[in-house]
Design a protein around this motif. Sequence first.
Motif, PDB file in Angstrom:
ATOM      1  N   GLU A 165      36.193  49.165  73.587  1.00 27.66           N
ATOM      2  CA  GLU A 165      36.222  48.834  72.224  1.00 27.66           C
ATOM      3  C   GLU A 165      37.740  49.363  71.600  1.00 27.66           C
ATOM      4  O   GLU A 165      38.334  48.732  70.789  1.00 27.66           O
ATOM      5  N   ARG A 173      41.352  41.532  78.079  1.00 27.77           N
ATOM      6  CA  ARG A 173      41.264  40.133  78.487  1.00 27.77           C
ATOM      7  C   ARG A 173      40.283  40.006  79.627  1.00 27.77           C
ATOM      8  O   ARG A 173      39.262  39.344  79.712  1.00 27.77           O
ATOM      9  N   ALA A 189      39.978  46.549  72.100  1.00 25.78           N
ATOM     10  CA  ALA A 189      39.646  45.634  71.159  1.00 25.78           C
ATOM     11  C   ALA A 189      40.250  43.954  71.547  1.00 25.78           C
ATOM     12  O   ALA A 189      40.029  43.780  72.727  1.00 25.78           O
ATOM     13  N   SER A 190      40.987  43.524  70.940  1.00 25.12           N
ATOM     14  CA  SER A 190      41.589  42.086  71.248  1.00 25.12           C
ATOM     15  C   SER A 190      42.579  42.003  71.967  1.00 25.12           C
ATOM     16  O   SER A 190      43.014  40.870  72.589  1.00 25.12           O
ATOM     17  N   THR A 191      43.272  43.237  72.638  1.00 24.54           N
ATOM     18  CA  THR A 191      44.283  43.305  73.655  1.00 24.54           C
ATOM     19  C   THR A 191      43.533  42.898  75.088  1.00 24.54           C
ATOM     20  O   THR A 191      44.177  42.401  76.022  1.00 24.54           O
TER      21      THR A 191
END
Length: 134
Positions: free
Chosen positions: A84, A91, A87-89
């Motif tokens: 969490e 992969r 996050a968007s980092t």
Amino acid sequence: MISTQLARALRDSGLEWRPRAGDAFRIDRIEADEEVYILSDMTVEAHDYGTGTVLGFNGTIEWALDSVALDDALWLPQEHQLREFLASTFRSLTKAAGFVVTAEFEGQSYAFESDVAADAYARAALYLLDSLSV
């Protein structure tokens, strides 16, 4: 479970802990650092006061321990909490000889490996924290 060494490094790099039920922690003192506690509404609860957060021990029989200041506790984040944070980092998580977390920072892909998946996540989170502080 994440290693104590990586948990300390994450704390020292600025990973903030907002205690919630299910969180694991150690009391960060030499004489107490082997025991892992889990926050629960029944046994260990986080109490927020104007002076800070205190972890209250309800009815524990192992020690004569009523509470410990949040600053004296070392959070042991779990895999999902570290994911969490990434996050968007984040992969991927893959298993090879160990576990590899792949994350992308500023257009670059990085791999963080460890024998324990939680430690691979922690290494990625540590890299992100250290990158943000530059």
